[in-house]
Design a protein around this motif. Structure first.
Motif, PDB file in Angstrom:
ATOM      1  N   LYS A  69      39.592  32.721  32.785  1.00 61.16           N
ATOM      2  CA  LYS A  69      40.927  33.600  32.997  1.00 61.16           C
ATOM      3  C   LYS A  69      40.984  34.840  32.402  1.00 61.16           C
ATOM      4  CE  LYS A  69      42.631  32.436  27.839  1.00 61.16           C
ATOM      5  NZ  LYS A  69      43.311  31.562  26.639  1.00 61.16           N
ATOM      6  N   ASN A  70      39.582  35.296  31.474  1.00 58.06           N
ATOM      7  CA  ASN A  70      39.465  36.870  31.223  1.00 58.06           C
ATOM      8  C   ASN A  70      38.777  37.705  32.391  1.00 58.06           C
ATOM      9  OD1 ASN A  70      40.620  36.217  28.361  1.00 58.06           O
ATOM     10  ND2 ASN A  70      38.793  35.224  27.592  1.00 58.06           N
ATOM     11  N   ILE A  71      38.548  37.097  33.124  1.00 57.07           N
ATOM     12  CA  ILE A  71      38.100  38.083  34.308  1.00 57.07           C
ATOM     13  C   ILE A  71      38.716  38.545  35.181  1.00 57.07           C
ATOM     14  CG2 ILE A  71      36.269  36.976  36.264  1.00 57.07           C
ATOM     15  CD1 ILE A  71      34.957  34.710  35.128  1.00 57.07           C
ATOM     16  N   GLU A  72      38.653  39.319  36.224  1.00 55.16           N
ATOM     17  CA  GLU A  72      39.982  40.709  36.407  1.00 55.16           C
ATOM     18  C   GLU A  72      39.195  40.833  37.256  1.00 55.16           C
ATOM     19  OE1 GLU A  72      40.397  43.479  33.923  1.00 55.16           O
ATOM     20  OE2 GLU A  72      41.477  42.777  31.636  1.00 55.16           O
ATOM     21  N   GLY A  73      39.530  41.338  37.913  1.00 55.70           N
ATOM     22  CA  GLY A  73      39.607  41.707  40.134  1.00 55.70           C
ATOM     23  C   GLY A  73      38.162  40.463  40.963  1.00 55.70           C
ATOM     24  N   ASP A  74      38.025  41.450  41.757  1.00 52.71           N
ATOM     25  CA  ASP A  74      36.774  40.423  42.446  1.00 52.71           C
ATOM     26  C   ASP A  74      35.709  40.785  42.148  1.00 52.71           C
ATOM     27  OD1 ASP A  74      36.267  42.499  42.985  1.00 52.71           O
ATOM     28  OD2 ASP A  74      37.247  43.193  45.665  1.00 52.71           O
ATOM     29  N   THR A  75      35.177  41.629  41.183  1.00 48.58           N
ATOM     30  CA  THR A  75      33.957  41.354  40.793  1.00 48.58           C
ATOM     31  C   THR A  75      32.957  40.033  40.197  1.00 48.58           C
ATOM     32  OG1 THR A  75      32.828  42.339  38.241  1.00 48.58           O
ATOM     33  CG2 THR A  75      34.666  41.309  38.045  1.00 48.58           C
ATOM     34  N   SER A  94      32.263  40.054  35.070  1.00 47.81           N
ATOM     35  CA  SER A  94      33.180  40.837  34.201  1.00 47.81           C
ATOM     36  C   SER A  94      33.645  39.964  32.833  1.00 47.81           C
ATOM     37  CB  SER A  94      34.531  39.756  35.077  1.00 47.81           C
ATOM     38  OG  SER A  94      35.235  40.528  34.786  1.00 47.81           O
ATOM     39  N   SER A 146      31.562  41.641  30.369  1.00 52.59           N
ATOM     40  CA  SER A 146      32.619  42.947  30.182  1.00 52.59           C
ATOM     41  C   SER A 146      33.511  42.638  28.988  1.00 52.59           C
ATOM     42  CB  SER A 146      33.230  43.984  31.388  1.00 52.59           C
ATOM     43  OG  SER A 146      34.050  44.704  30.938  1.00 52.59           O
ATOM     44  N   TYR A 147      34.217  41.411  29.221  1.00 53.10           N
ATOM     45  CA  TYR A 147      35.765  40.963  28.854  1.00 53.10           C
ATOM     46  C   TYR A 147      34.844  40.599  26.580  1.00 53.10           C
ATOM     47  CZ  TYR A 147      38.030  37.377  25.807  1.00 53.10           C
ATOM     48  OH  TYR A 147      38.822  37.302  24.877  1.00 53.10           O
ATOM     49  N   ASN A 182      33.490  48.638  29.712  1.00 52.15           N
ATOM     50  CA  ASN A 182      35.420  49.201  30.604  1.00 52.15           C
ATOM     51  C   ASN A 182      33.041  48.885  31.933  1.00 52.15           C
ATOM     52  OD1 ASN A 182      36.016  49.799  32.963  1.00 52.15           O
ATOM     53  ND2 ASN A 182      37.208  51.423  31.912  1.00 52.15           N
ATOM     54  N   GLU A 205      31.106  48.839  39.117  1.00 51.96           N
ATOM     55  CA  GLU A 205      32.261  48.120  40.021  1.00 51.96           C
ATOM     56  C   GLU A 205      31.861  48.789  41.402  1.00 51.96           C
ATOM     57  OE1 GLU A 205      34.041  45.481  41.333  1.00 51.96           O
ATOM     58  OE2 GLU A 205      32.675  44.712  40.009  1.00 51.96           O
TER      59      GLU A 205
END
Length: 257
Positions: free
Chosen positions: A103-109, A114, A117-118, A123, A128
């Motif tokens: 749930k802490n993974i963002e976008g299509d990275t 990701s 990064s969390y 950032n 990216e």
């Protein structure tokens, strides 16, 4: 696994954090240079990219440009995957293996990038850009410019340095307390059967468990103002205050708001 944390009697508007260095910290290398040299690591890939850039000056062949960008991407991915394995994420980062962490993974990275990064509060927007450039080169077959190549090496180096800096300050064992009562909340990061676990008072959490990622992020970043949220504390962030000490500081701490 859904775990209920025992709510401690802590005054979140005035608490202190004592960080102690203990023997468990020696079980986490987090430094690829200390690992037996039987595989390639992020430093290898990055050095190859940097050498190719410097050796060719302003006349970098297209083939070399592509190799430089690919090696920067490999260096970043290699670093992220190595750190995650040391921190207990031994399986592929996906919803099936780590539902709560995902749930802490963002976008299509990249999931690994990701999650790192969390956990480190970094950032990855600029990083990216490297991935997108790599994808354009390898999948859309676009020719990268020399400026793109230079930028990828620069950003890759900054990313690796930032990760190293963040991990040098992990709080392996922290005790949270306040003056109003004698109850304490202890959080420790340990190795347990070749994996890692976080022990919070008498509860052991593993990477598949709820709260593991949140607590690991707190231990890495020192953002203890995020801790009350795990207990459903409704106190606004602006009122959460703590002082952080280290066992060698002789109780001379730094105030945090």
């Amino acid at each position: 696994m859904d775990i209920n944390l025992e709510k401690p009697k802590i005054d979140w508007t005035n608490f202190q954090v004592l960080n102690e260095y203990n023997k468990s910290s020696y079980l986490f290398s987090l430094d690829e240079s200390l690992v037996k040299k039987d595989t390639l690591n992020s430093t290898d890939y990055f050095n190859w990219a940097k050498e190719d850039l410097h050796n060719n000056n302003n006349k970098i062949p297209v083939k070399t440009r592509v190799e430089i960008i690919s090696n920067i991407k490999r260096a970043i991915d290699c670093k992220c995957e190595y750190i995650l394995k040391e921190l207990g994420f031994l399986q592929e980062i996906n919803k099936k293996n780590y539902l709560d962490a995902f749930k802490n993974i963002e976008g299509d990275t990249s999931p690994s990038m990701s999650l790192i990064s969390y956990l480190t509060d970094l950032n990855i927007v600029v990083v990216e850009e490297i991935r997108k450039l790599r994808n354009k080169t390898e999948h859309d077959y676009c020719i990268p410019s020399i400026e793109d190549v230079r930028r990828s090496v620069c950003v890759g180096e900054l990313f690796l340095l930032a990760i190293k800096s963040k991990l040098e300050n992990i709080r392996f064992f922290s005790t949270i307390s306040c003056e109003k009562n004698e109850e304490k909340l202890q959080i420790g990061l340990y190795k347990d059967n070749k994996s890692s676990c976080i022990k919070i008072n008498n509860i052991k959490l593993y990477p598949q468990d709820k709260y593991y990622c949140e607590l690991l992020r707190i231990l890495i970043t020192g953002n203890f103002n995020e801790l009350p949220k795990l207990y459903g504390c409704a106190t606004p962030v602006k009122y959460i205050r703590f002082k952080e000490y280290y066992d060698s500081d002789d109780k001379i701490g730094r105030a945090h708001v």
